[in-house]
Every structure is written in C-alpha cells, then in structure tokens.
Write a protein that holds these residues in place. Sequence first.
Motif, PDB file in Angstrom:
ATOM      1  N   ASP A 591     -23.028 -15.807  17.321  1.00 27.60           N
ATOM      2  CA  ASP A 591     -22.262 -15.152  16.265  1.00 27.60           C
ATOM      3  C   ASP A 591     -21.505 -13.936  16.777  1.00 27.60           C
ATOM      4  OD1 ASP A 591     -23.046 -16.996  14.447  1.00 27.60           O
ATOM      5  OD2 ASP A 591     -24.236 -15.647  13.204  1.00 27.60           O
ATOM      6  N   GLU A 592     -21.912 -13.420  17.932  1.00 27.37           N
ATOM      7  CA  GLU A 592     -21.184 -12.337  18.580  1.00 27.37           C
ATOM      8  C   GLU A 592     -20.278 -12.928  19.661  1.00 27.37           C
ATOM      9  OE1 GLU A 592     -23.986  -8.587  18.901  1.00 27.37           O
ATOM     10  OE2 GLU A 592     -24.919 -10.323  19.821  1.00 27.37           O
ATOM     11  N   GLY A 593     -19.347 -12.115  20.150  1.00 29.87           N
ATOM     12  CA  GLY A 593     -18.553 -12.557  21.283  1.00 29.87           C
ATOM     13  C   GLY A 593     -17.062 -12.424  21.045  1.00 29.87           C
ATOM     14  N   LEU A 602      -7.433  -8.500  23.263  1.00 26.14           N
ATOM     15  CA  LEU A 602      -8.754  -9.103  23.106  1.00 26.14           C
ATOM     16  C   LEU A 602      -9.341  -8.645  21.776  1.00 26.14           C
ATOM     17  CD1 LEU A 602     -10.371  -8.307  26.592  1.00 26.14           C
ATOM     18  CD2 LEU A 602      -9.216 -10.413  25.928  1.00 26.14           C
ATOM     19  N   GLU A 603     -10.084  -9.536  21.116  1.00 25.87           N
ATOM     20  CA  GLU A 603     -10.817  -9.161  19.914  1.00 25.87           C
ATOM     21  C   GLU A 603     -12.225  -9.736  20.010  1.00 25.87           C
ATOM     22  OE1 GLU A 603      -8.756 -10.402  16.413  1.00 25.87           O
ATOM     23  OE2 GLU A 603      -6.946  -9.227  16.852  1.00 25.87           O
ATOM     24  N   TRP A 604     -13.190  -9.030  19.421  1.00 25.08           N
ATOM     25  CA  TRP A 604     -14.577  -9.461  19.511  1.00 25.08           C
ATOM     26  C   TRP A 604     -15.357  -9.069  18.254  1.00 25.08           C
ATOM     27  CZ3 TRP A 604     -12.561  -5.788  22.983  1.00 25.08           C
ATOM     28  CH2 TRP A 604     -12.856  -4.449  22.671  1.00 25.08           C
ATOM     29  N   ARG A 605     -16.497  -9.735  18.101  1.00 24.16           N
ATOM     30  CA  ARG A 605     -17.511  -9.358  17.115  1.00 24.16           C
ATOM     31  C   ARG A 605     -18.754  -8.925  17.876  1.00 24.16           C
ATOM     32  NH1 ARG A 605     -16.025 -14.372  14.454  1.00 24.16           N
ATOM     33  NH2 ARG A 605     -17.797 -15.294  15.539  1.00 24.16           N
ATOM     34  N   SER A 606     -19.413  -7.889  17.393  1.00 24.65           N
ATOM     35  CA  SER A 606     -20.608  -7.416  18.096  1.00 24.65           C
ATOM     36  C   SER A 606     -21.457  -6.561  17.165  1.00 24.65           C
ATOM     37  CB  SER A 606     -20.208  -6.590  19.323  1.00 24.65           C
ATOM     38  OG  SER A 606     -21.326  -5.899  19.861  1.00 24.65           O
ATOM     39  N   MET A 607     -22.776  -6.693  17.338  1.00 24.38           N
ATOM     40  CA  MET A 607     -23.712  -5.809  16.662  1.00 24.38           C
ATOM     41  C   MET A 607     -24.793  -5.427  17.659  1.00 24.38           C
ATOM     42  SD  MET A 607     -25.132  -6.013  12.851  1.00 24.38           S
ATOM     43  CE  MET A 607     -25.835  -7.644  12.924  1.00 24.38           C
ATOM     44  N   THR A 608     -25.053  -4.148  17.790  1.00 20.89           N
ATOM     45  CA  THR A 608     -26.075  -3.682  18.721  1.00 20.89           C
ATOM     46  C   THR A 608     -27.247  -3.076  17.960  1.00 20.89           C
ATOM     47  OG1 THR A 608     -25.105  -1.459  18.961  1.00 20.89           O
ATOM     48  CG2 THR A 608     -24.358  -3.174  20.493  1.00 20.89           C
TER      49      THR A 608
END
Length: 715
Positions: A591-593, A602-608
């Motif tokens: 689901d991230e990346g 560049l575009e991304w999704r991320s949760m830390t």
Amino acid sequence: MSGLPIAIIAAGRLGAARLEGPDQVVAGSAGTWELSYMAAQAGLPAGSALAMIRRWPSDWDVLQCRSPAEPGFAQVTIGAPCRWRWRTRRSIDWHPFDHVFELDFLDALPPGCAVSIRFATRAQTFIEEASPLAVRVRAGDAPWAEIARPARRVVGAAAHRGTLIAPSDVAAGEEFELAWRVEDEWGNPALPPGRPAIAGARVQDLASDQTGILLWRARIDAPGLIRLAASGGGLPGADSNPIRVHAQAPDRRVRWGDIHAQCAIGCGARSIDAFFRHARDYARLDFASHQANCFLVTGEEWRETEEITAAHDMPGRFAALLGLEWSADTDKGGDRNLYFPGDSAPITRCSHEYVADVSDIASYLPRAEDLHAHYRGSRTIIALHVGGRTTDLSRHDPALERLIEVHSTHATSDWFLLEALARGHRMGVTAGSDGVDGRPGASHPGHQAVRNVRGGLVAAPLRRLDRDGLWEALWARECYATTGERILLDFTAEGRAMGSESDAAGPPELTIAIEGTGPLESIEIFNGTTPIHSVALRAPDAALSDRVRIAWKGASAPGNFSRARMRWDGSATLSAGSFADAAGYAFDTPDEGIVLAAPQRLEWRSMTGGDWDGVEVRLDAPDDAQLAVATTQISACVPVGALAAGPARFADAKPARELEIMRLPVDPGPRSWRGTFRDTAGKPGWNAYWLRVRQWNGGFAWSSPIFVRLPERAG
C-alpha cells in the motif's frame, strides 16, 4: 458461488442469515459476497438493526453504500418498504469484534422480510484458516444477539520474494537445515515457483510439508564466515543470513525468536496451534511466546494456551515459552509481558473487562504495584513495551522487569529505551511483532489498519536450545534486537557480555563485531542517552554514484500504532534534468510506495512509525538544478550539486521527524565490521554502553546495554 450453512440461529426468534460467495479467497484480492437475512415470523419492530462485524486485526475493506467506484461498496435490498440508514463504527463493547457495518431500520420489517447485502471487497492481507464474519441483530431496544458467524479461508497470493535462512552458528562438517522461505507481497506463505540452486555449501534436497518452505540438508566443511547464495527457481536471488562456521561445536549459538505476538486467543487471528507452527516451521524461529491480553482470556482459553504451548516445546529444536500480557491502562501501569518458566501458571488479570466468568476474581491485579507484589520472588520475567497501553516507566521493579522492547509492528521505539535509561533502569532490549495476525516472526502490517511496520526479532546466544537455556539468556539480559534481519552482533566491555553489570577501575574497552545481512551504513555507540562515537564505515573521498536517496522517518507521538503513525505522502521534482530507475526504500507494505515515476516528477505514498521509508532514483541533472521535495511533514529544496558535499538533512524535534537527501556511494561499503572503542569520558557511577546499527537496506539492530560502574575520580 458456494454458500456456507447458517452458523447460529437465536432460537428462530430473530431470523436467519446466510453468506454466499467464495469459500476460499486469496489474501488481498477482491471478491463479491452476499449476506441474506430473513426476519423471523414475528418480524422486527421499528428501530431494529442488522450488523456485520469483523474482528480487530481484520483489514478487509470497510463497507460503504456511498459509491460503487470506491472500495467496499455494499448494495442493500430490502423486501418491504422501509426507511433505513447505514453506518460504520468501531465497537469496543464487542471487542475483539470491532469493525462494524450496521443497517438501522427506522420502520418495522414484516414477518419473513428479506434483506440482502451484496458487497464487493478486498480480502484481508494475512492468511487465516477461518476468517469470521459475525452477524448480529437488535430487535427494537432489546440487546444485540448474534445469529450467525460464517467464515472464509484466506490463503497466500503468488510468490513475490524468497529468503534464505540458515542457523547463525554451526560447526564445520556439521549438518544443518537450510530453508528457502517464499512469501507473497503481503508476507504470507506462497507456493515456490521452483527450487533455486544453492552456492557455498554441500546440499541435499529435503521434503517439506510446510507451504512456502523449501528445505535442504546442508554442510559447510571449512571454518569461517559464510553467506550462502540462492539463485534461480523463478524468484530474485538472495544471500542467506551470515553463518559463523566454527572449527569445533560452539559452546553457545545465537538463536532467533519472537516472544511477543498473539492469535485468536486474545484479539488476534488464527488458532494458537497455527501460531506456533507458523513460528517454528515458516518463520524458522528457534523460540516464541504467545502473549494474549489478560482481560480477554477465559479460563478455558488459558488452559488451551498452557496445553498447546507445552505441546510445541521441543528441546533441541524449538523453545515455546508460556506467556501472558498483563494489559492495564497506562495510568495503572501499562502493558507488560509475563514469561513463566514451566508448563503451567495461574492466570492473573488486570481486569475481567471482557471475561464473563469471574470465579477466579482472586487473580485480579489492577495496578503495576499489585503485579510486582504478586510475582516478586518468583521465576517470572517481565518485559516492558510500547503497546496499546504503553508501560508507565515510573512504576518499575528491577527484580522482575529485565527487558524492554524497542521495535514491533506498532513502531520503531528506541525512544522507549532512552527514557528507561534516563530513569536509571538497567534493562536488556528485545524486538518482536506484537502482531495480531497470527504470523509470529514474519508479521507485516498489510493495509496498516491496526499496525504500521513489519515485526522484529530478538536474538540470544544460548548454551542449549530449550526453555532453561532461553530463560538463562533473557534473565541475564544477554540478548539483542533487530527489525527482522538476522544480523550478527557481538558486543562486550572488557570481555563482559551484553546485559551484564560490573565495576571497573577505569574506562572499559568496548569490543564490537558485526556481520550484516546487507552493507552497513552506520554504527553508533551510546552511553546511556548520549551518543559518544560514530563509526566511519566509508572513506570521506568515497566515489559517489548518480543515484540519490530521498528518505524520511518520524512518529507523530511516542506510543502505539495509532499515536505513532505519520503520513508522508509526497513528491519530488527537478527544475532541470530527469529521473530514471526509481525504486522504493524500506517500505513495509504494497500500500506504500511509488505511485508516479515520470522523468521530472516522482510521487509516493508512505506512512512511518518511527522507521525510515524513502525512494532511490538515478539523477541526470546539472549541478544547478533544484531538487524539490514536498511531503505532508517536511518540504525542502536543494541544489543537485550540493549533494556532493554530503547529505542534506532537515529535522524537527516535536514531533520527531527527519527528511534526508543524499547521493549514494558507488560502493555501499562493508557487510562486516570489527573494532574497539574506549570511552575516556565515562562518568563516575553507572554507565550504560549500547549500540545502534543501521544497514543501507533500512534494517536496524540494537544491542542490550552493558552496565559498567566507574569509581569517583581522584581530586
């Protein structure tokens, strides 16, 4: 479609339900099901309701009647004119059945009225032999009643990656078991597309009855440090974890485990038997402990826990440690993991909140002080952790509380160790999954509904692989933690092991040996809360490549998954030049990346959750081009040419977060490091020396501290 028979009917009084749709579904894949409900002959009065509920760890799509274009669309048909509404909610009262999709009927339903809910949804991302769906009805103002609990089997998806797992310590010429663990993209067991070739050892094929596992009998004849290699077989090749091959059988061998996870006994998924089998046979662990929340475990479930834990304890092969999580709210002391030495122990609880049978009310221990008083003098080990109810570190019993957890699927939480050390607590470190998906040792966060990052492991050098050997190491705090990689970490102070306490006449010499599962990026040495030395692993004039890593880490607040999670959705753009060959860095779930990789954007999704995520990309751009990074947390701009002088870092303290932009080296550096360090600035009194190791692939390891007391300085 095939139907599942009605599971339970409440004496025919409230009607009946039936679920039609696939009986088996691939993890993370989409399917369509239909729940049919028929009111009983009495019908339902106005103000009644029908609900479908998933258990706490579930990450099936949340159902909605808003839009067919959105995930989880449910189409509702009622066989009589009726005003109705729908809603989704979390139901703590029904815990662990928490995720509720509810229909409220404003008008009465006549006798035999049919209600159909046809829903398209993605299945949960983790395997489960029987993923349940509870169906409940409320007739007017009467209490809710469950009328059915159909279930579906969830299996792994297509093979995505393989991991080659070997023992960390073997003797030359000794036969050992080598495993190729095959996972789908969500971390589930997957069918291997083929058998890879193994280089670096003599191997002989073995049969395996475990899905997702290929086995060999292996032997290495010459002493040394070895990393075996797997290639072919339809998946990307991989090196094994580092293997120390000793000339003679070693006195102690590093063993790997997950001592903090749970199954459906508690608030998780899968049976406790499947839990231990997954730990031993699939995750390839040497030891594990099941840790159900005490306020959820019935007396019957505790007896099952004792029985199944004992059945899976196999000296010489696998150590199963009986355990329980005492789970009081933080204001009463917070979560604590209890580890018992034998096959049985009386259950103790912080409350009976979700346990109807209160015949064992004498076991009630509502506060940390009560817990300490009850177990003081026993052979019980207590570990502190950042969980649903983070441990209050001000309430500490050093005679019992020997360990502290620095990483789990909640978050990377080495802040917790720092706070404990600031209070003067002397504790060893662990990591685990704290997983609720029934996959100890190989837990992944899926859609990140109830967790943020992948689980970790704890390592301990054992004299023997059994409960007593494990007990000895954990009690002595001779253990260390990783984010899941089987990094070898040796750390002593004047020959004394991790977790030890000793007096010294002067500053001790610290001896360090590290064997990574990938190239090492940094090694930091701490004394208590203070970093005192950083090891230079690359020469200052090391050649730089044309690849850039844009990475970020942070946590919204110290604490569990819901407090820690921090969204980093963002983009990178170039004022001139272009991007190419973009790849993700240390993402925890599909689901991230990267969601867009264009020449200039560049575009991304991320949760830390206190961990690092990022992207790596090749830059073809002039030095005066501007690289702009925009995220939901930190945004910054740097000239491309400036990165030749070193990384650009941007950080905030509250909340703790950091953005790092750096040119990557042509040669990332060594996978091994050995060295010594003497802390000439050590202070009188207790000093707590420990290490934090970072790999270029985003993996971390933490040593337990070594506690050294130095004398007052003369004069």
